[in-house]
Write an enzyme that holds these catalytic residues in place. Sequence first.
Site, PDB file in Angstrom:
ATOM      1  N   ASP A   1       3.305  -1.691  17.549  1.00 33.44           N
ATOM      2  CA  ASP A   1       4.321  -1.132  16.635  1.00 33.44           C
ATOM      3  C   ASP A   1       4.586   0.440  17.027  1.00 33.44           C
ATOM      4  OD1 ASP A   1       5.349  -0.234  14.028  1.00 33.44           O
ATOM      5  OD2 ASP A   1       3.928  -0.792  12.743  1.00 33.44           O
TER       6      ASP A   1
ATOM      7  N   ASP B   1      10.090  -2.581   6.745  1.00 30.25           N
ATOM      8  CA  ASP B   1       9.001  -3.640   6.281  1.00 30.25           C
ATOM      9  C   ASP B   1       9.590  -4.103   4.991  1.00 30.25           C
ATOM     10  OD1 ASP B   1       7.673  -2.030   8.344  1.00 30.25           O
ATOM     11  OD2 ASP B   1       6.323  -1.098   6.686  1.00 30.25           O
TER      12      ASP B   1
HETATM   13  C1  GLA Z   1       4.612  -0.318  10.055  1.00 31.08           C
HETATM   14  C2  GLA Z   1       4.889  -1.817  10.313  1.00 31.08           C
HETATM   15  C3  GLA Z   1       4.085  -2.473   9.067  1.00 31.08           C
HETATM   16  C4  GLA Z   1       2.292  -2.165   9.244  1.00 31.08           C
HETATM   17  C5  GLA Z   1       2.286  -0.686   9.139  1.00 31.08           C
HETATM   18  C6  GLA Z   1       0.934  -0.187   9.564  1.00 31.08           C
HETATM   19  O1  GLA Z   1       5.078   0.261   8.817  1.00 31.08           O
HETATM   20  O2  GLA Z   1       5.945  -2.089  10.163  1.00 31.08           O
HETATM   21  O3  GLA Z   1       3.967  -3.945   9.055  1.00 31.08           O
HETATM   22  O4  GLA Z   1       1.756  -2.614  10.459  1.00 31.08           O
HETATM   23  O5  GLA Z   1       3.049   0.091   9.968  1.00 31.08           O
HETATM   24  O6  GLA Z   1       0.612   1.058   9.434  1.00 31.08           O
END
Ligand code: GLA
Length: 394
Positions: A151, A221
Site C-alpha cells: 500500500d 477506499d
Molecule cells: C489504505 C488502504 C486500505 C487499508 C488501509 C490500512 O487506506 O487503501 O485498504 O489497507 O490503508 O491502513
Amino acid sequence: MKLIALIIAACFTLALAVPCCLSAQAMSSVAQTPPMGWNSWNHFAEKVTDADVRAAADALVSSGMRDAGYIYVNIDDTWEGKRDANGVIQTNEKFPDMKALADYVHSKKLKLGIYSSPGPKTCAGYEGSYNHEEQDAKTYAAWGIDYLKYDLCSFSEIMKQQAPNDTAKQYAMMREAYAKMHRALVATGRPIFYSLCQYGWDDVWKWGPSVGGNAWRTTGDISDNYDRMSVIGFAQAGLAKYAAPGHWNDPDMLEVGNGHMTRDQYITHMTLWAILAAPLLAGNDLSKMSPETHDILTNRDVIAVDQDALGKQGDRVWAEGPYEIWMKPLSGGARAVALFNRGERAAEMTLHLDAVGVKSAQGRDVWAGKDLGKLTGSYATTVPGMGAVLLILR
Ligand code: GLA
C-alpha cells in the site's frame, strides 16, 4: 520452425539459468482466477488481533466458504512492530507469533496474507518496508506468507520530497518501488500473490503487470454504504481489457455483511464484483455472519461468474438513466448478464438478447435460483430499487 525451436530452447535455458523466471511464472500462476478470501480491514480495521484472524480462518472452514473458493486469510495494516537491531521486522503485541499463525492457517488448507507499504510508514502509521524490501520479503517467506498487499501510503511523501513538482518522475519512482518489491518476492522463491494498492494512480492498470502485480486497486477506499460502493463499482466501466489470468483490476474489498446496506444493495455489490472479475475478499466478521450474508457470499453461480476460466472481465453494454446492463463473457460461449437498477424504486427492465450478442439462449436467474428455459428475442423482469438481477445465458 527452426526459429521457434530456437526460441523455445532459449527460453528453457534462461528459465533454468535464472530461477527467478520460474518463480515469476509461479507468481502469476497464483492468480489464474481472481483471488478469493477474507481481509481484516473493512470490519476490524486497526483493532485486528491474532485471535480475530484465527476465528476468521475457523469460520471460512465451518461456513463452507473455503470450499466455495475463499482461501486467503489476509491481515491488513496494524500487525507491524518495530525492527530489531538487524533491521528485521517484528510483529506487535497483537500478533505474538506470525509463523505459528501461518502454520495454523495452513493447517486449515487456507493461505495467509499480509500487508506493508513501500514507504517508511503504513497508512495507519506502522512500520513500512522502505529500504528493507528484500529483508521483509525474506521474513514473509520464512513465516509462510502467501499474499502481500503493498500500500503506497507514506511513499507518496518520498516521491514529493525527491521529485518536487515533477509528476512524471514521481510516478516513475512509484513504479520502481512496486517493481522492487516484486523482485524481492520473486527472489524468495515462494509464490506470493502480489496486490498493488495505490488507489489507481497513473492508470495502474496500464503498467501493473509490468511490475509483477497480480491485482491492483483501481480506486480509493470502499466504505459500507451504497453510494460509495456503487460509485466505485460502476466507475469500472472501460477497464475490462486490462484484466486477464495472472492480473486483475481490484475495485477494493467486499462490504457484504457489514450492516449498512440492504440485501438488495449487497446483491448489487456482489453481482457487480463478479461481473468485474474482481477479487472477492470478504470484509465482514465471519464468526458472526447472518444466514443472509452467508447466502450472498457463497452463491455458487455468482462465484462461478467471477471465477470463470476464460478470465475476461465484464463491462457495461447499455445504460439509460439509472438502468444499466453489464455483460461478462464466460467460457463455452456463455454469458453472464447483470441488470442493475440504480434508482430507488423497483422497475421493469428488458434485456434485448442481441445487445449481448445472442439470438436465443437457455437462461438462469442466479439470485432467484431459477432456470428460465429458452429465451428468445428479449427478456423482461422486475429489478428491485438499488438491486440487481443476474442472468446466465447458455
Ligand atoms: C489504505 C488502504 C486500505 C487499508 C488501509 C490500512 O487506506 O487503501 O485498504 O489497507 O490503508 O491502513
